[in-house]
Design an enzyme around this catalytic site. Structure first.
Site, PDB file in Angstrom:
ATOM      1  N   CYS A  34       0.837  -1.206   0.000  1.00  0.00           N
ATOM      2  CA  CYS A  34       0.000   0.000   0.000  1.00  0.00           C
ATOM      3  C   CYS A  34       0.873   1.258   0.000  1.00  0.00           C
ATOM      4  O   CYS A  34       1.565   1.549   0.978  1.00  0.00           O
ATOM      5  CB  CYS A  34      -0.903  -0.039   1.236  1.00  0.00           C
ATOM      6  N   CYS A  67       0.108   3.718   2.772  1.00  0.00           N
ATOM      7  CA  CYS A  67       0.594   3.182   4.051  1.00  0.00           C
ATOM      8  C   CYS A  67       2.083   3.475   4.216  1.00  0.00           C
ATOM      9  O   CYS A  67       2.538   3.870   5.296  1.00  0.00           O
ATOM     10  CB  CYS A  67       0.362   1.676   4.128  1.00  0.00           C
TER      11      CYS A  67
END
Length: 146
Positions: free
Chosen positions: A73, A76
């Site tokens: 991600c 993230c």
């Protein structure tokens, strides 16, 4: 949470997950674990898994701020350094932890994580707040302290 008094708090060790009793007034004095003798606060987020999560979420008496994330991600990865900066400001009043949703899908499912990054604030084993999306450290700190 009032840490100014001397009432002992139960704090999970970030290294061995042992529960330690620490007077609230001593939280800022770099207490160490009675079992492994490591520092109870490192000013960095800790990696949580199924084995360690409950010690920090349910048995520890300080709030736990969890970042649910995944290595693939991009947002993230963008938020990870900001979350680490927030840990420097929020400990020892709060523990910051990270749960890799790919490695710990049961934890992600337990909290109904549908998008990442998602932060969940837990006190005494109960979710008290949730926020999804990338945030800078200052916003993480402000949100967590509310």
């Amino acid at each position: 949470m009032n840490t100014a008094n001397n009432d002992p708090l139960q704090i999970a060790c970030p290294h061995c997950n042992a529960i330690n009793r620490v007077p609230g007034a001593r939280l800022a004095q770099s207490p160490s674990c009675g079992r492994c003798h490591s520092a109870l606060f490192t000013a960095t987020p800790i990696a949580l898994n199924a084995a360690s999560f409950d010690a920090h979420a349910n048995r520890s008496q300080i709030p736990l701020l969890v970042d649910f994330w995944a290595a693939w991600c991009g947002p993230c990865r963008q938020m990870a350094p900001e979350f680490a900066k927030a840990a420097m400001q929020l400990e020892p009043q709060m523990r910051l932890g990270k749960v890799d949703t790919e490695a710990e899908p049961a934890l992600a499912s337990r909290f109904g994580i549908r998008s990442i990054p998602t932060m969940v604030l837990i006190q005494a084993g109960r979710e008290i707040a949730r926020q999804s999306g990338v945030m800078p450290a200052s916003s993480i700190v402000q949100w967590a302290r509310r």
